[in-house]
Motif scaffolding. Structure first.
Motif, PDB file in Angstrom:
ATOM      1  N   ARG A 128       0.831  -1.208   0.000  1.00  0.00           N
ATOM      2  CA  ARG A 128       0.000   0.000   0.000  1.00  0.00           C
ATOM      3  C   ARG A 128       0.864   1.255   0.000  1.00  0.00           C
ATOM      4  N   ALA A 129       1.947   1.220   0.761  1.00  0.00           N
ATOM      5  CA  ALA A 129       2.827   2.387   0.813  1.00  0.00           C
ATOM      6  C   ALA A 129       3.481   2.646  -0.547  1.00  0.00           C
ATOM      7  N   ALA A 130       3.886   1.563  -1.233  1.00  0.00           N
ATOM      8  CA  ALA A 130       4.512   1.709  -2.558  1.00  0.00           C
ATOM      9  C   ALA A 130       3.495   2.122  -3.606  1.00  0.00           C
ATOM     10  N   ASN A 131       2.289   1.583  -3.509  1.00  0.00           N
ATOM     11  CA  ASN A 131       1.173   1.937  -4.397  1.00  0.00           C
ATOM     12  C   ASN A 131       1.535   1.814  -5.877  1.00  0.00           C
ATOM     13  N   THR A 132       2.069   0.671  -6.243  1.00  0.00           N
ATOM     14  CA  THR A 132       2.384   0.396  -7.640  1.00  0.00           C
ATOM     15  C   THR A 132       1.088   0.232  -8.438  1.00  0.00           C
ATOM     16  N   PRO A 133       0.954   0.848  -9.597  1.00  0.00           N
ATOM     17  CA  PRO A 133      -0.282   0.711 -10.385  1.00  0.00           C
ATOM     18  C   PRO A 133      -0.557  -0.748 -10.750  1.00  0.00           C
ATOM     19  N   VAL A 134      -1.823  -1.085 -10.786  1.00  0.00           N
ATOM     20  CA  VAL A 134      -2.256  -2.435 -11.138  1.00  0.00           C
ATOM     21  C   VAL A 134      -2.924  -2.391 -12.506  1.00  0.00           C
ATOM     22  N   GLU A 135      -2.547  -3.301 -13.386  1.00  0.00           N
ATOM     23  CA  GLU A 135      -3.171  -3.368 -14.710  1.00  0.00           C
ATOM     24  C   GLU A 135      -4.486  -4.128 -14.579  1.00  0.00           C
ATOM     25  N   VAL A 136      -5.600  -3.438 -14.706  1.00  0.00           N
ATOM     26  CA  VAL A 136      -6.913  -4.034 -14.486  1.00  0.00           C
ATOM     27  C   VAL A 136      -7.575  -4.485 -15.787  1.00  0.00           C
ATOM     28  N   ALA A 137      -7.088  -4.011 -16.892  1.00  0.00           N
ATOM     29  CA  ALA A 137      -7.544  -4.394 -18.235  1.00  0.00           C
ATOM     30  C   ALA A 137      -6.380  -4.062 -19.164  1.00  0.00           C
ATOM     31  N   PRO A 138      -6.348  -4.636 -20.361  1.00  0.00           N
ATOM     32  CA  PRO A 138      -5.219  -4.379 -21.245  1.00  0.00           C
ATOM     33  C   PRO A 138      -4.924  -2.883 -21.400  1.00  0.00           C
ATOM     34  N   GLY A 139      -3.754  -2.486 -20.940  1.00  0.00           N
ATOM     35  CA  GLY A 139      -3.331  -1.093 -21.072  1.00  0.00           C
ATOM     36  C   GLY A 139      -3.945  -0.130 -20.078  1.00  0.00           C
TER      37      GLY A 139
END
Length: 528
Positions: free
Chosen positions: A481-492
């Motif tokens: 949570r602290a790093a909060n790396t984006p998550v790919e939820v759909a292509p692109g």
């Protein structure tokens, strides 16, 4: 209408027994005390109804469950009026956070009501069986309360006598667990397998605690003791043995638990008294804001007219396998107020999110108009309350507890462990686990499976946060949570979480909530 009348009596009795600071003090002006009560079976019944009124109060709204927002399945709106939730999300609750104070107060109030029965029920001129049932209910809910509290605060001031002492020393985690186990073992010996009449049995389901419910709870308690902070790994064998007693009882017809054939019915109003529920808490909508579940709108986003108390955490949602279970726990698509169905991450032609919350939306507590089953393609109910029965333990969990505990205890999963987990996976729409897995790999798979089974169900006895506490996984959640790396939820399409961390330095004190400021100001022992 008999049940509602009984609940009304319980509410009145509740008011009578909690109007002063110590309801065991004698008051000749008319309050109910141990000296002028418990003179008949009816009064014994009323004491248990009052107990269940306090049980309802522990889950009637989300405030008492806010500590569960530490788990990696849920996150919160960082704005609006959800700061109390967001504080737990970032592992930084204040000592006056409403989740801290309301949870502490509700469970200690329930403990007080339980003690009252345990200390006085045997004075009632009635059968030993009836006294055992009353004391068994009280001991169960006292154990349930301490089990909840010890996993949120660690060392606790224990109250078994209802004598007021603001200098009560803290009992260690191990001492608290010893009392929990003792109470639950007493329940096993005191309680029957089934009941016959309301309010103990309703719509074919036992609503009072039974022998097998106590066994199931003991399995969960032994598992918790096997992990952090006690790390009594030998207790995994005890947990497996206790869960197996329940499973064997189901298989030979002694106990009537089932696994719902379709996951969509696990939380649905049409299956409110499903026999998959091992321990449930009943609510009655007629008693608005008193004895009804105030969770109808808690999953529905604020932009859709709900309360938006919890968002689905994006990473957890992404990692949950697709299938019937996921489609029942989260809304597969979001129905906008204009009638348009969209994915939660979609944007309009101007690049603006259709759904401002931009997160998966849980639908566990959402219902349709008139408390019908929720259908994400149709307009939901906007009521604030309903009669939803809270599922604290389900039989699917007992199956998974056996699978995980047996594998961790013996080092290799046996055939029953495979059978248990694969039943749950099949219902979720997943393939069976492959044979030949190592004990740790299999046990970790069962742990993950349990997390998916209870995702977003903050009223569960063993929530995702509780599992993570036991397995020392909350630090991993904090770091992610602290790093909060984006998550790919759909292509692109990449999405970030929205709760911002001010402190990104971990220390083990963050695992527990602070003691409430009001109590800490009275008891000098309430310090970390």
């Amino acid at each position: 209408m008999k049940i509602k009348i009984l609940l009304g009596c319980a509410f009145l009795f509740s008011l009578a027994t909690t109007s002063c600071s110590n309801f065991l003090e004698e008051d000749p002006k008319g309050s109910l005390t141990q000296d002028n009560f418990f003179s008949s079976q009816n009064e014994l019944n009323m004491s248990v109804y009052s107990l269940y009124n306090k049980v309802m109060s522990t889950q009637v709204n989300t405030n008492m469950q806010i500590p569960q927002w530490m788990g990696d399945d849920m996150t919160a709106n960082p704005g609006s009026n959800k700061q109390a939730y967001a504080e737990f999300d970032r592992f930084a609750p204040a000592d006056n956070n409403k989740g801290v104070t309301n949870c502490w107060n509700a469970y200690y109030t329930l403990i007080k009501a339980a003690n009252y029965i345990i200390l006085n029920a045997d004075k009632t001129p009635t059968s030993a069986e009836e006294i055992n049932i009353a004391i068994g209910q009280a001991k169960y809910w006292r154990a349930y309360s301490y089990f909840t509290l010890v996993r949120i605060w660690g060392p606790l001031p224990m109250n078994l006598t209802n004598l007021i002492d603001t200098t009560t020393p803290l009992s260690s985690v191990e001492e608290v667990y010893a009392q929990i186990v003792k109470d639950l073992q007493d329940c096993e010996s005191l309680l029957p397998v089934s009941y016959s009449d309301a309010p103990r049995k309703m719509y074919g389901a036992d609503t009072y605690i039974t022998k097998q419910a106590a066994k199931s709870t003991l399995a969960a308690v032994y598992m918790a003791m096997a992990g952090w902070p006690l790390n009594k790994t030998e207790n995994y064998a005890l947990a497996a043995a206790k869960a197996k007693e329940v499973i064997d009882g189901v298989n030979n017809g002694t106990y009537n638990y089932i696994l719902e054939p379709e996951f969509k019915n696990v939380y649905s109003p049409s299956h409110n008294y499903t026999l998959e529920t091992v321990v449930g808490i009943n609510y009655q909508k007629a008693f608005t804001w008193v004895q009804d579940s105030q969770l109808t709108s808690s999953n529905l986003f604020e932009s859709l007219g709900g309360w938006g108390d919890a968002f689905g955490e994006i990473r957890f949602w992404k990692n949950m396998p697709e299938g019937a279970r996921k489609d029942a726990i989260y809304a597969p698509k979001i129905l906008l107020l204009n009638g348009k169905l969209v994915n939660w991450w979609e944007k309009d032609a101007n690049g603006v999110n259709y759904v401002p919350e931009n997160h998966p939306m849980f639908s566990i507590f959402t219902v349709g108009p008139g408390d019908t089953d929720y259908d994400y393609t149709k307009t939901p109910s906007y009521d604030m309350t309903n009669s939803h029965r809270h599922r604290c333990i389900r039989y699917s969990e007992v199956l998974l507890w056996y699978a995980e505990s047996q594998a961790r205890a013996e080092g290799t999963p046996n055939s029953l462990a495979y059978e248990c987990i694969n039943k749950v996976r099949k219902r979720a729409g997943l393939e069976p686990l492959p044979s030949g897995m190592s004990g740790k790999t299999f046990a970790d798979a069962a742990l993950a499976e349990h997390g998916w089974e209870v995702a977003g169900n903050w009223v569960s006895l063993v929530t995702r946060r509780a599992d993570q506490l036991r397995m020392e996984l909350l630090q991993k959640t904090f770091t992610e949570r602290a790093a909060n790396t984006p998550v790919e939820v759909a292509p692109g399409v990449f999405v970030n979480e929205t709760v911002v961390f001010a402190n990104k330095s971990w220390n083990q004190n963050l695992l527990y909530a602070p003691y409430p400021a009001t109590d800490a100001s009275l008891n000098p022992n309430l310090v970390r």
